[in-house]
Design a protein around this motif. Structure first.
Motif, mmCIF file in Angstrom:
data_model
loop_
_atom_site.group_PDB
_atom_site.id
_atom_site.type_symbol
_atom_site.label_atom_id
_atom_site.label_comp_id
_atom_site.label_asym_id
_atom_site.label_seq_id
_atom_site.Cartn_x
_atom_site.Cartn_y
_atom_site.Cartn_z
ATOM 1 N N ASN A 43 -57.529 -57.645 71.357
ATOM 2 C CA ASN A 43 -57.300 -56.382 70.658
ATOM 3 C C ASN A 43 -56.279 -55.527 71.394
ATOM 4 O O ASN A 43 -56.143 -55.622 72.601
ATOM 5 N N CYS A 82 -48.939 -58.373 64.607
ATOM 6 C CA CYS A 82 -48.609 -57.405 65.661
ATOM 7 C C CYS A 82 -47.128 -57.510 66.000
ATOM 8 O O CYS A 82 -46.533 -58.588 65.931
ATOM 9 N N MET A 88 -53.105 -62.632 63.109
ATOM 10 C CA MET A 88 -54.456 -63.094 62.795
ATOM 11 C C MET A 88 -54.632 -62.979 61.280
ATOM 12 O O MET A 88 -53.797 -62.387 60.587
ATOM 13 N N TRP A 136 -61.240 -57.872 55.758
ATOM 14 C CA TRP A 136 -61.614 -56.463 55.939
ATOM 15 C C TRP A 136 -62.547 -56.042 54.817
ATOM 16 O O TRP A 136 -62.413 -56.513 53.691
ATOM 17 N N GLN A 175 -64.045 -52.278 68.989
ATOM 18 C CA GLN A 175 -62.713 -52.740 69.391
ATOM 19 C C GLN A 175 -61.756 -52.892 68.207
ATOM 20 O O GLN A 175 -60.543 -52.889 68.379
ATOM 21 N N HIS A 176 -62.284 -53.002 66.993
ATOM 22 C CA HIS A 176 -61.418 -53.073 65.807
ATOM 23 C C HIS A 176 -61.179 -51.701 65.177
ATOM 24 O O HIS A 176 -60.536 -51.605 64.132
ATOM 25 N N ARG A 190 -60.540 -47.339 60.028
ATOM 26 C CA ARG A 190 -59.164 -47.531 60.489
ATOM 27 C C ARG A 190 -58.276 -47.903 59.301
ATOM 28 O O ARG A 190 -58.744 -48.346 58.260
ATOM 29 N N GLY A 216 -48.589 -54.181 63.446
ATOM 30 C CA GLY A 216 -49.961 -53.737 63.664
ATOM 31 C C GLY A 216 -50.119 -52.338 64.215
ATOM 32 O O GLY A 216 -51.129 -51.680 63.949
ATOM 33 N N SER A 272 -51.332 -49.566 62.017
ATOM 34 C CA SER A 272 -52.718 -49.587 61.498
ATOM 35 C C SER A 272 -53.655 -48.881 62.477
ATOM 36 O O SER A 272 -54.447 -49.486 63.196
#
Ligand SMILES: Nc1nc2c(c(=O)[nH]1)N[C@H]1C(S)=C(S)[C@@H](COP(=O)(O)O)O[C@H]1N2
Ligand SMILES: [Mo]
Length: 316
Positions: free
Chosen positions: A86, A144, A150, A154, A227-228, A233, A241, A244
């Motif tokens: 992350n 990213c 990845m 969601w 961590q997400h 978010r 990324g 976001s």
């Protein structure tokens, strides 16, 4: 309010989107927030027609044709891989172990302030917000700027639903989003980091209203782990990324383009728009390919991260 929705091509059958073990948790999670038995589950199970590798499924003539630009066209990233790789500078400059570093962070009570140039400014309690919005699951590629990617499922609601509730004035042209400021709980925010906390990001109003733009409150069928970016978010899958922004506390509608965290730190490397573009290298590395985390595989990067059909019109 109805939770029934027309399945879109980016949604895939939920028992394919979500690993078996998480599927049951997801049922529990949705039941907790009052969604099981409603259209959201029935809707997403209708949306098959291609598998997670982007191949046409052989199951019958009534399946819709595969839609290669929407379908992730890739296997899901294993949940444990995504959860231990992350970027969340509030907690660490490293990528691993952020879940552990953040495990005592308090995400309740949590409020999200929606204001600025709107008819209906409102401070939402996070649980009221989640209950009031049309939740769905969407599998997106996520790229990213550091050239890794990845593919994750969601759970969240379209940013557009929040815009409709807020009713922006005609003078509103942008949205400005802000993360918490809690240096006592988030070690990366200590003053010696010398970073301009709290993390801030922005989109044009049109970008925020795009069908792809999601405010995510869950991942892999359960609530977001810290961590997400718990408890809420942004997810803008056609942008790098860093757009976001995680753990949002404020969404403000503005007339002027808001400044952004990484742009302020290094404007030559991180522009406001930050659309994924394999033809424009980062000043320090190529953006032509990306590493699929959890594998040794590098694959070509696609313009707009493969979402051009949905967003290219925004850019003339
Ligand atoms: N508040 C905040 N949001 C953030 C970041 C951050 O450091 N702080 N990192 C960004 C970057 S660079 C990326 S790649 C993604 C990573 O999201 P993930 O850890 O859920 O994969 O979060 C973005 N959102
Ligand atoms: Mo990133």
């Amino acid at each position: 309010m109805s939770f029934i929705h027309i399945p879109k091509n980016w949604e895939i059958s939920e028992n394919r989107a979500t690993p078996e073990h998480a599927y049951l948790n997801r049922r529990r999670f949705l039941r907790k927030i009052g969604l099981t038995g409603l259209g959201v589950l029935a809707g997403s199970t209708l949306a098959c027609g291609s598998d997670s590798d982007g191949n046409a499924s052989p199951t019958g003539p009534s399946d819709p044709p595969p839609a290669p630009t929407y379908d992730p066209g890739r296997s899901l990233t294993p949940e444990q891989v995504a959860a231990n790789y992350n970027n969340f500078y509030e907690f660490s400059f490293g990528k691993q172990g952020i879940g552990r570093l953040a495990e005592d962070f308090q995400t309740r009570p949590w409020q999200v302030e929606v204001g600025g140039l709107v008819e209906n400014p409102k401070v939402y309690d996070i649980d009221d917000l989640i209950r009031g919005m049309p939740l769905e699951e969407r599998v997106y590629r996520f790229r990213c700027v550091e050239a890794w990617a990845m593919t994750v499922p969601w759970t969240g609601f379209p940013f557009k639903a929040l815009i409709d509730a807020a009713k922006p004035l005609s003078s509103a042209r942008y949205v400005r989003l802000l993360t918490f400021l809690e240096p006592d709980q988030a070690p990366g925010q200590q003053p010696q980091s010398r970073l301009p906390w709290p993390y801030f990001e922005g989109l044009t109003l049109q970008e925020a209203a795009n069908e792809l733009t999601l405010l995510a409150t869950g991942i892999y069928g359960h609530e977001l782990p810290m961590q997400h970016g718990a408890p809420i978010r942004l997810v803008v899958p056609w942008k790098y990324g860093f757009k976001s922004i995680k753990s949002i506390v404020s969404i403000e509608f503005t007339a002027e383009q808001p400044p952004t965290f990484w742009n302020e730190l290094q404007s030559s490397e991180y522009d406001f728009r930050a659309n994924v573009d394999p033809a424009v290298p980062h000043p320090r590395w190529s953006q032509a390919t990306e590493l699929l985390i959890g594998t040794d595989e590098r694959v070509p990067t696609l313009p707009y991260n493969g979402y051009g059909e949905q967003v290219a019109h925004l850019y003339g």
